[in-house]
Design a protein around this motif. Structure first.
Motif, mmCIF file in Angstrom:
data_model
loop_
_atom_site.group_PDB
_atom_site.id
_atom_site.type_symbol
_atom_site.label_atom_id
_atom_site.label_comp_id
_atom_site.label_asym_id
_atom_site.label_seq_id
_atom_site.Cartn_x
_atom_site.Cartn_y
_atom_site.Cartn_z
ATOM 1 N N VAL A 29 0.807 -1.212 -0.019
ATOM 2 C CA VAL A 29 0.012 0.051 -0.222
ATOM 3 C C VAL A 29 1.003 1.212 -0.031
ATOM 4 O O VAL A 29 0.606 2.199 -0.753
ATOM 5 N N GLU A 30 1.946 1.403 0.901
ATOM 6 C CA GLU A 30 2.729 2.439 0.980
ATOM 7 C C GLU A 30 3.664 2.586 -0.320
ATOM 8 O O GLU A 30 3.728 3.711 -0.873
ATOM 9 N N GLU A 31 3.951 1.433 -1.134
ATOM 10 C CA GLU A 31 4.589 1.858 -2.337
ATOM 11 C C GLU A 31 3.586 2.179 -3.571
ATOM 12 O O GLU A 31 4.064 3.042 -4.290
ATOM 13 N N GLU A 32 2.322 1.921 -3.285
ATOM 14 C CA GLU A 32 1.377 2.432 -4.341
ATOM 15 C C GLU A 32 1.213 3.855 -4.053
ATOM 16 O O GLU A 32 1.107 4.550 -5.085
ATOM 17 N N VAL A 33 1.119 4.348 -2.982
ATOM 18 C CA VAL A 33 0.900 5.606 -2.622
ATOM 19 C C VAL A 33 2.219 6.481 -3.098
ATOM 20 O O VAL A 33 1.703 7.600 -3.685
ATOM 21 N N VAL A 34 3.138 6.230 -2.711
ATOM 22 C CA VAL A 34 4.534 6.828 -3.284
ATOM 23 C C VAL A 34 4.580 6.815 -4.997
ATOM 24 O O VAL A 34 4.905 7.864 -5.428
ATOM 25 N N ARG A 35 4.256 5.634 -5.403
ATOM 26 C CA ARG A 35 4.208 5.646 -6.998
ATOM 27 C C ARG A 35 3.337 6.528 -7.439
ATOM 28 O O ARG A 35 3.469 7.164 -8.592
ATOM 29 N N LEU A 41 2.513 7.204 4.199
ATOM 30 C CA LEU A 41 1.556 7.250 5.106
ATOM 31 C C LEU A 41 1.883 7.145 6.649
ATOM 32 O O LEU A 41 2.657 6.171 6.812
ATOM 33 N N PRO A 42 1.359 7.960 7.255
ATOM 34 C CA PRO A 42 1.664 7.780 8.832
ATOM 35 C C PRO A 42 1.067 6.460 9.357
ATOM 36 O O PRO A 42 0.159 6.257 8.742
#
Length: 189
Positions: A29-35, A41-42
């Protein structure tokens, strides 16, 4: 086992997650948000996701069922995956034909609404006129058949009287002929 709001918001619930599975999912999920251009995300706490409003009874039942480990049957995301246009390549043509049919049907209904009542009344009037003509023809035919039957009856009665006269004349002639033969036979003896 720590609950995580992003993972618990998934549209299904199968069973309790292992911490290792949660960590892998959170990393994805965090990788997708950054991409996608977002920021990392906190780690949110559960207090941030509490709602100030009351949850509906249906939703509460669904949450309780999920807590017991039951699958939610009402949510099916398969229809949102790999969307395809319905039908076949000829569907567009069939839709165009159906649209034209419906347009002509709509035009017909508008014309019927506008002119239908007067046309219906005219049709009923013409049917009544035809009915009256037929009734007149029936009466005329009945009168003609009654006249014909009377003439036939009169003719039959007249011929019956003539036949009775002819039969009586024939009987008289036959009687006279027999009397003549008897007289002739008696004279020749």
């Amino acid at each position: 086992m720590q609950a995580h709001p992003f993972l618990d918001a998934l549209p299904y619930y199968e069973k309790g997650y292992q911490e290792q599975d949660r960590a892998v999912a959170m990393k994805l999920v965090e990788e997708e948000v950054v991409r996608s251009g977002g920021t990392k995300l906190p780690n949110p706490s559960l207090d941030e996701f509490t709602t100030p409003f009351k949850i509906s009874e249906r939703m509460q039942n669904a949450v309780q069922a999920a807590g017991r480990g039951e699958k939610l049957q009402s949510i099916n995301i398969n229809r949102y995956i790999n969307l395809q246009a319905p039908g076949n390549p000829g569907s567009l043509m069939q839709s165009a034909i159906a649209l034209e049919y419906l347009r002509s049907r709509e035009d017909n209904l508008e014309l019927l609404k506008k002119h239908g009542e007067s046309a219906w009344k005219n049709h009923i009037d013409s049917l009544e006129e035809i009915l009256q003509n037929m009734e007149r023809e029936i009466q005329t035919t009945r009168k003609k058949s009654q006249i014909c039957n009377r003439k036939r009856k009169h003719y039959q009665l007249e011929m019956g009287e003539k036949l009775v006269d002819q039969e009586s004349q024939f009987g008289n002639l036959l009687l006279n002929s027999i009397q003549c033969r008897v007289a002739t036979l008696l004279t020749s003896l």
